[in-house]
Design an enzyme around this catalytic site. Structure first.
Site, PDB file in Angstrom:
ATOM      1  N   ILE A  23      -5.585   7.366  -6.242  1.00  0.00           N
ATOM      2  CA  ILE A  23      -6.309   7.308  -4.979  1.00  0.00           C
ATOM      3  C   ILE A  23      -6.146   8.609  -4.198  1.00  0.00           C
ATOM      4  CG2 ILE A  23      -6.457   6.148  -2.745  1.00  0.00           C
ATOM      5  CD1 ILE A  23      -5.587   3.566  -4.146  1.00  0.00           C
ATOM      6  N   ASP A  63       9.215  16.267  -2.738  1.00  0.00           N
ATOM      7  CA  ASP A  63       9.708  14.938  -3.098  1.00  0.00           C
ATOM      8  C   ASP A  63       9.899  14.149  -1.807  1.00  0.00           C
ATOM      9  OD1 ASP A  63      10.998  12.665  -3.938  1.00  0.00           O
ATOM     10  OD2 ASP A  63      12.696  13.695  -4.873  1.00  0.00           O
ATOM     11  N   ARG A 123       4.968  10.672  13.022  1.00  0.00           N
ATOM     12  CA  ARG A 123       5.615  11.147  14.255  1.00  0.00           C
ATOM     13  C   ARG A 123       5.452  12.655  14.409  1.00  0.00           C
ATOM     14  NH1 ARG A 123      10.093  13.177  16.810  1.00  0.00           N
ATOM     15  NH2 ARG A 123      11.141  13.898  14.924  1.00  0.00           N
ATOM     16  N   SER A 141      -2.115   1.212   2.375  1.00  0.00           N
ATOM     17  CA  SER A 141      -1.312   0.008   2.224  1.00  0.00           C
ATOM     18  C   SER A 141      -1.767  -0.717   0.955  1.00  0.00           C
ATOM     19  CB  SER A 141      -1.436  -0.874   3.461  1.00  0.00           C
ATOM     20  OG  SER A 141      -0.581  -1.992   3.377  1.00  0.00           O
ATOM     21  N   TYR A 155       8.178  -4.190  -2.728  1.00  0.00           N
ATOM     22  CA  TYR A 155       6.901  -3.518  -2.490  1.00  0.00           C
ATOM     23  C   TYR A 155       6.128  -4.223  -1.371  1.00  0.00           C
ATOM     24  CZ  TYR A 155       2.289  -1.521  -3.529  1.00  0.00           C
ATOM     25  OH  TYR A 155       1.065  -0.889  -3.446  1.00  0.00           O
ATOM     26  N   LYS A 159       4.872  -2.648   2.365  1.00  0.00           N
ATOM     27  CA  LYS A 159       3.469  -2.593   2.769  1.00  0.00           C
ATOM     28  C   LYS A 159       3.206  -3.466   3.994  1.00  0.00           C
ATOM     29  CE  LYS A 159       2.152   0.354  -0.290  1.00  0.00           C
ATOM     30  NZ  LYS A 159       1.805   1.731   0.116  1.00  0.00           N
ATOM     31  N   VAL A 188      -6.532  -1.377  -8.247  1.00  0.00           N
ATOM     32  CA  VAL A 188      -7.263  -0.120  -8.390  1.00  0.00           C
ATOM     33  C   VAL A 188      -6.937   0.430  -9.772  1.00  0.00           C
ATOM     34  CG1 VAL A 188      -7.664   2.192  -7.456  1.00  0.00           C
ATOM     35  CG2 VAL A 188      -7.083   0.293  -5.916  1.00  0.00           C
TER      36      VAL A 188
END
Length: 268
Positions: A23, A63, A123, A141, A155, A159, A188
């Protein structure tokens, strides 16, 4: 009062994390096709450099499970690339195992990348966006942020936390020209989904959803096109599949109710 408006991507400077594949790569390409100048960030330096060269962008190997690297990324990008107009918090990793089979290291890595990194990066871009009076922040998400799945507890938690974080930040940004978009896809066609299907822990769950035809698989390009369209139109959500709209809306309803309760209570 100022309100977030449609985002003009032509000439905008965009940072996409997790951009070396899937994505993230598709979003980077679609942003560039819309006229944006795109910086891409991920661990895979070779793939990232190739992508940056193909879209005329700039690569930042990083990373994002390293707290110090997360703290340094936005200042580094803005020093070398320019002020970030659109931040796409896309980097993430899956965790597929019953909780008692997880390791402490895995729990911390997934939490750091999926939840902590987007909070810190967001932030760091907000002050600049506020001073310039414009900006947009995207968060990738998942359906797993609205609906819990066995063998994905860690996981799902990250999310779901991200979803609530975005909703709270949106309240804080009322009265500013900074928009947010929460992208919540189901399956996906990426290597992440391939790994999920190959683990075996979710065989019965996926079989049930397939029988009910509730989880059609989408392409990364499909998600990317809808995401770019949402940014340009300042839409707060990209959700797929639409046939699970009830799940998304039931999960979202307490946040919308709270928005109504707090209407007019926060001023900039």
């Amino acid at each position: 009062m100022v309100y977030a408006a449609a985002m003009e991507l032509r000439g905008a400077k965009v940072l996409v994390t997790g951009a070396s594949r899937g994505i993230g790569e598709s979003i980077a390409r679609q942003m560039a096709a819309a006229g944006a100048q795109v910086a891409v960030a991920a661990r895979s330096e070779a793939a990232l450099s190739s992508l940056a060269a193909s879209i005329g962008g700039k690569a930042f190997a990083v990373d994002l499970t390293d707290a110090a690297a997360v703290t340094a990324l936005v200042p580094r990008v803005e020093a070398e690339f320019g002020p970030i107009d659109v931040l796409v918090n896309n980097a993430g990793i899956e965790s597929i195992a019953p909780l008692d089979m997880e390791t402490d290291a895995s729990i911390r890595a997934v939490t750091r990348l999926n939840l902590e990194a987007p909070m810190v990066l967001t932030r760091h871009v907000l002050a600049g966006m506020k001073s310039r009076g414009a900006g947009h922040i995207v968060f990738t998400s998942s359906l797993a942020g609205s609906a819990p799945f066995p063998a994905m507890s860690v996981y799902c938690a990250t999310k779901a936390g991200l979803n609530n974080f975005v909703a709270a930040v949106r309240l804080e940004l009322r009265g500013t020209a900074i928009g947010t978009t929460l992208v919540a896809p189901g399956p996906v066609d990426t290597s992440m989904w391939d790994r999920l299907e190959g683990e075996g822990h979710l065989d019965d769950v996926l079989k049930r959803y397939r029988v009910l035809q509730l989880i059609p698989k989408r392409s990364p390009d499909y998600i990317a096109k809808r995401t770019v369209a949402a940014v340009t139109a300042n839409r707060r959500h990209v959700r797929t599949p639409r046939r699970l709209s009830a799940v998304f809306w039931l999960s979202e309803s307490p946040r919308r109710l709270n928005e109504l309760i707090l209407k007019g209570a926060m001023h900039k």
